[in-house]
Design an enzyme around this catalytic site. Structure first.
Site, short mmCIF file in Angstrom:
data_model
loop_
_atom_site.label_atom_id
_atom_site.label_comp_id
_atom_site.label_asym_id
_atom_site.label_seq_id
_atom_site.Cartn_x
_atom_site.Cartn_y
_atom_site.Cartn_z
N ASP A 1 0.86 -1.18 0.00
CA ASP A 1 0.00 0.00 0.00
C ASP A 1 0.90 1.23 0.00
OD1 ASP A 1 -1.73 -2.14 0.63
OD2 ASP A 1 -3.02 -0.85 1.86
N LYS B 1 -6.75 3.52 -3.18
CA LYS B 1 -7.13 3.50 -1.76
C LYS B 1 -7.32 4.93 -1.28
CE LYS B 1 -5.03 2.20 2.71
NZ LYS B 1 -3.91 1.47 3.35
N LYS C 1 -10.08 0.48 -2.24
CA LYS C 1 -9.96 0.22 -0.80
C LYS C 1 -10.33 1.48 -0.03
CE LYS C 1 -6.67 -1.10 2.83
NZ LYS C 1 -5.33 -1.66 3.14
#
Length: 220
Positions: A92, A154, A184
């Protein structure tokens, strides 16, 4: 997922997260045990916590360029490469927010592509810090992430004072990437109602530290 997601369905899209800088190895081991108990998709930790002792059924995500994103892209690439070698299944990464805020989407794409090239075999999620960006900037960053080979976009680190995930941002991100990328939602999701709202808005993964409380509010 059904109209009324079950506890198991929500657990199956949760990245059970512990990113406090003071987190100890003992706390990370407890995180893994809790993730297995709750049935979450993965755990998400800092790369310094790798390698983790965990069963293969539980994925391991780590952050990269966290939490500011204001790192040289070569540093992010090296961090991702090391994390992948140490057992990370997913990365991430935080973008450099100064780039989209000044319209330099080509450089945003280039830094994402650098991380993608350094860790080609992991799932790559791109943290855009949506609360900082305008709608147009969110769209442009999502497009850059897709061009660069990301697997997910995300919303947030959960550490920025501007805020975390919002239904509006998730909806916009989903409309932009369609079904080609995952979305996300992360940051400020602490109860079942908020988790369901994010899924209804288009989130296919949830980054949360309050997994037990969220799942307690859902039916089996």
């Amino acid at each position: 997922m059904t109209d009324h997601p079950t506890k198991a369905e929500i657990a199956g899209i949760i990245d059970h997260t512990l990113l406090k800088p003071e987190a100890t190895p003992e706390q990370v081991r407890a995180l893994v045990e809790e993730a297995l108990e709750l049935g979450t998709y993965s755990v998400c930790v800092s790369p310094s916590q790798l390698p983790l002792d965990h069963p293969s059924s539980l994925r391991v995500a780590v952050v990269c360029g966290f939490p500011s994103g204001a790192h040289d892209s070569r540093v992010k690439a090296a961090e991702a490469e090391i994390a992948a070698a140490d057992g990370a299944d997913e990365i991430d990464m935080v973008i450099n927010l100064a780039l989209p805020l000044t319209g330099r989407y080509d450089l945003t794409e280039a830094e994402i592509a650098a991380v993608r090239a350094a860790a080609p075999d992991v799932v790559l999620k791109v943290i855009i810090e949506s609360a900082v960006l305008s709608d147009e900037q969110i769209v442009q960053v999502c497009r850059a992430a897709e061009r660069a080979g990301a697997d997910f976009v995300k919303t947030s680190t959960g550490f920025h004072p501007a805020g975390g995930a919002s239904v509006h941002a998730v909806q916009l991100m989903r409309r932009t990437v369609g079904d080609r990328l995952g979305v996300k939602a992360s940051g400020g999701i602490r109860d079942a109602a908020t988790a369901i709202a994010m899924v209804d808005a288009g989130a296919s993964r949830l980054g949360v530290s309050s997994s037990r409380a969220i799942l307690a509010g859902l039916a089996d």
